[in-house]
Design an enzyme around this catalytic site. Structure first.
Site, PDB file in Angstrom:
ATOM      1  N   GLN A 186      13.799 -14.091  -0.748  1.00  0.00           N
ATOM      2  CA  GLN A 186      15.138 -15.105  -0.487  1.00  0.00           C
ATOM      3  C   GLN A 186      16.600 -14.708  -0.873  1.00  0.00           C
ATOM      4  O   GLN A 186      17.403 -14.154  -0.223  1.00  0.00           O
ATOM      5  CB  GLN A 186      15.630 -16.491  -0.723  1.00  0.00           C
ATOM      6  CG  GLN A 186      15.054 -16.472  -2.623  1.00  0.00           C
ATOM      7  CD  GLN A 186      13.780 -16.765  -2.831  1.00  0.00           C
ATOM      8  OE1 GLN A 186      12.881 -16.250  -2.369  1.00  0.00           O
ATOM      9  NE2 GLN A 186      13.249 -17.664  -4.170  1.00  0.00           N
ATOM     10  N   ASN A 209       7.045  -8.449  -5.693  1.00  0.00           N
ATOM     11  CA  ASN A 209       5.698  -8.581  -4.811  1.00  0.00           C
ATOM     12  C   ASN A 209       5.343  -8.554  -3.367  1.00  0.00           C
ATOM     13  O   ASN A 209       6.917  -8.131  -2.851  1.00  0.00           O
ATOM     14  CB  ASN A 209       5.275 -10.551  -5.218  1.00  0.00           C
ATOM     15  CG  ASN A 209       6.423 -10.926  -4.523  1.00  0.00           C
ATOM     16  OD1 ASN A 209       7.071 -11.116  -3.223  1.00  0.00           O
ATOM     17  ND2 ASN A 209       6.603 -11.808  -5.036  1.00  0.00           N
ATOM     18  N   SER A 233       1.222  -1.128  -7.322  1.00  0.00           N
ATOM     19  CA  SER A 233       1.248  -0.235  -8.205  1.00  0.00           C
ATOM     20  C   SER A 233      -0.085   0.646  -8.652  1.00  0.00           C
ATOM     21  O   SER A 233      -0.795   0.255  -8.083  1.00  0.00           O
ATOM     22  CB  SER A 233       2.381  -0.584  -9.759  1.00  0.00           C
ATOM     23  OG  SER A 233       2.701   1.313  -9.950  1.00  0.00           O
ATOM     24  N   GLN A 255      -1.835   0.897 -15.591  1.00  0.00           N
ATOM     25  CA  GLN A 255      -1.266   0.734 -14.217  1.00  0.00           C
ATOM     26  C   GLN A 255      -1.645  -0.291 -14.037  1.00  0.00           C
ATOM     27  O   GLN A 255      -0.885  -1.003 -13.186  1.00  0.00           O
ATOM     28  CB  GLN A 255      -1.698   2.355 -13.792  1.00  0.00           C
ATOM     29  CG  GLN A 255      -1.138   2.107 -12.074  1.00  0.00           C
ATOM     30  CD  GLN A 255      -0.141   2.293 -12.433  1.00  0.00           C
ATOM     31  OE1 GLN A 255       1.446   2.866 -13.660  1.00  0.00           O
ATOM     32  NE2 GLN A 255       1.304   1.628 -11.938  1.00  0.00           N
ATOM     33  N   HIS A 323       1.662   7.590  -8.112  1.00  0.00           N
ATOM     34  CA  HIS A 323       2.007   8.126  -9.962  1.00  0.00           C
ATOM     35  C   HIS A 323       0.278   9.265  -9.736  1.00  0.00           C
ATOM     36  O   HIS A 323      -0.550   8.618 -10.011  1.00  0.00           O
ATOM     37  CB  HIS A 323       1.244   7.604 -11.169  1.00  0.00           C
ATOM     38  CG  HIS A 323       2.585   6.250 -11.162  1.00  0.00           C
ATOM     39  ND1 HIS A 323       2.494   5.215 -10.767  1.00  0.00           N
ATOM     40  CD2 HIS A 323       4.184   6.635 -12.041  1.00  0.00           C
ATOM     41  CE1 HIS A 323       4.344   4.449 -10.912  1.00  0.00           C
ATOM     42  NE2 HIS A 323       4.699   5.172 -11.308  1.00  0.00           N
ATOM     43  N   GLU A 410      20.831  22.246  30.651  1.00  0.00           N
ATOM     44  CA  GLU A 410      20.783  20.653  31.211  1.00  0.00           C
ATOM     45  C   GLU A 410      21.453  19.873  32.210  1.00  0.00           C
ATOM     46  O   GLU A 410      20.461  18.036  31.697  1.00  0.00           O
ATOM     47  CB  GLU A 410      20.272  20.638  29.217  1.00  0.00           C
ATOM     48  CG  GLU A 410      20.234  21.145  28.384  1.00  0.00           C
ATOM     49  CD  GLU A 410      19.416  19.777  27.282  1.00  0.00           C
ATOM     50  OE1 GLU A 410      20.777  19.481  26.887  1.00  0.00           O
ATOM     51  OE2 GLU A 410      18.883  20.233  26.534  1.00  0.00           O
ATOM     52  N   HIS A 415      29.226  17.533  29.405  1.00  0.00           N
ATOM     53  CA  HIS A 415      29.260  18.796  28.812  1.00  0.00           C
ATOM     54  C   HIS A 415      30.010  19.761  28.611  1.00  0.00           C
ATOM     55  O   HIS A 415      30.485  20.613  27.882  1.00  0.00           O
ATOM     56  CB  HIS A 415      27.882  18.803  28.158  1.00  0.00           C
ATOM     57  CG  HIS A 415      27.613  17.211  27.080  1.00  0.00           C
ATOM     58  ND1 HIS A 415      27.231  16.090  27.955  1.00  0.00           N
ATOM     59  CD2 HIS A 415      27.129  17.367  25.753  1.00  0.00           C
ATOM     60  CE1 HIS A 415      26.534  15.634  26.862  1.00  0.00           C
ATOM     61  NE2 HIS A 415      27.030  15.931  25.765  1.00  0.00           N
TER      62      HIS A 415
END
Length: 430
Positions: A186, A209, A233, A255, A323, A410, A415
């Protein structure tokens, strides 16, 4: 932890698999939350606080009185530690500033590039079983250094309807003016759509989470950027006979205690080192307050014995750890060969927890293998690079024919004409 001795390369992917996250199933839960916040704003945030945090929230925005109260509740030794960390993190991130670039690439053609801050950023700070006030530093410091116009912090309230005092103290210390009592998917929805109390932001930062992660992925589809894809992690420790097993075990456990879905990987040069380390893991585990959490994480983890260093390094790069700790004799040489890692810690006296808190590097890092193609959060994460160019009449006469030929080739005649019409004007042919 199971131990694998010199496993064949074709088995690495399977053995290194992270704990599975069923993102589609989680999205089915998160999407209605996002939609309810979009429709109902603050009202939805209050409802979800009651449903998920089991607390009634009258005022979502943290008041100055609450911040002052929080300051009094933070112990002095913690305040000093936070201030030391702030100093180191500020120094390292301040040094990441780059000067504006300006150069004349050819006569009359000047190209420029400068950094411009992302204007509005949302910082998500977890506050559940481990309130991460350190993440306030890791995200707030570069946001302020970059010059972001608006910085908003969301963190879930506790059962008393308050945010952890250390989070509020650190937010005030960094200079974050707006703190909101909102957590989970939320909070990400509030950042994505905006509510009466939470402004819509341009980019969302912060760990969380699986529901927060899923919400961030959905935010991308709504045009809001995020810091990086992230999952649980993880750490990989590479140890040889010069490693101190007690140190390695402590790093693995530091960890593992993050969460039951965390993963730790041990790569050893010999079975002897592996056995000594795992014995230390068992001994230290029994003394941890979060023993049950760490044990479940260890159940998802694996130890490799790789007698060949080249293969060990190849395995590390295959895993691409968030890590990486190198407890080996030639750590600098090994580090030079690492191409996939979020952050690397060199030598026996460089614990990963130093980077988590106070050494100066950022601890918001890519997980789940994303270190193959993503960097961790830095000052660059809070800025955009805008390029500029300025061309004089002489410059257009020099560069124009090249552009005309390329555009014509092209089949993009408009252009080409944008150049031709100017050259004709310069030459008095219009």
């Amino acid at each position: 932890m199971k131990v694998l001795v010199n496993p064949p390369k074709n088995s690495w992917k399977k053995e290194l698999a992270r704990p599975a996250i069923k993102l589609k199933d989680i999205e089915k839960i998160v999407k209605p939350i996002m939609q309810k916040v979009k429709r109902q704003g603050d009202k939805a945030l209050r409802k979800f606080a009651l449903e998920y945090d089991h607390v009634e929230i009258d005022r979502l925005l943290v008041t100055k009185e609450e911040i002052e109260e929080a300051k009094e509740l933070v112990p002095m030794d913690l305040k000093k530690s936070i201030q030391q960390a702030l100093e180191n993190i500020t120094k390292f991130h301040e040094a990441q500033k780059t000067p504006d670039l300006e150069m004349e690439v050819m006569e009359g053609v000047t190209c420029m590039r400068r950094s411009v801050a992302v204007q509005k950023v949302g910082l998500y700070i977890p506050g559940g079983t481990a309130p991460l006030f350190s993440t306030v530093l890791m995200l707030g410091v570069p946001a302020k250094l970059a010059g972001c116009e608006e910085v908003v912090l969301c963190s879930p309230p506790n059962a008393e309807g308050k945010i952890h005092p250390a989070i509020l103290y650190t937010a005030d210390l960094v200079g974050i003016p707006t703190v909101v009592k909102a957590g989970g998917a939320q909070a990400i929805a509030a950042f994505t759509y905006g509510t009466q109390s939470v402004p819509k932001v341009d980019k969302i930062f912060g760990p969380g989470n699986q529901y927060v992660t899923a919400a961030k992925q959905l935010a991308i589809k709504k045009g809001v950027a995020i810091d990086m894809p992230a999952g649980p992690s993880e750490v990989l420790v590479y140890a040889d006979e010069t490693a101190i097993p007690a140190f390695v075990a402590a790093d693995l456990l530091s960890q593992a205690e993050h969460g039951i879905d965390s993963q730790v990987v041990l790569v050893c040069s010999s079975e002897k080192i592996a056995k000594k380390t795992l014995k230390e893991v068992d001994a230290q585990l029994t003394k941890l307050p979060r023993q049950k959490i760490a044990q479940k994480a260890l159940d998802n983890s694996v130890a490799f014995v790789m007698s060949n260093q080249d293969k060990a390094i190849a395995l590390i790069n295959e895993y691409a750890p968030e890590h990486l700790i190198l407890s080996v004799a030639d750590e600098d040489e090994v580090a030079a060969r690492i191409v996939n890692a979020g952050s690397v810690f060199l030598g026996n006296y460089t614990p990963e927890s130093a980077g988590d808190y106070a050494s100066g590097t950022n601890h918001t890092l890519p997980t789940n293998g994303y270190a193959r193609n993503h960097s961790g959060v830095s000052l660059d994460s809070f800025v955009k690079k805008i390029t500029y160019q300025k061309i004089t009449e002489k410059g257009l006469l020099n560069l124009g024919p090249t552009v005309e030929v390329m555009a014509g080739s092209e089949s993009l005649e408009a252009h080409k004409n944008a150049v031709t019409i100017r050259i004709n004007h310069i030459n008095g042919k219009d």
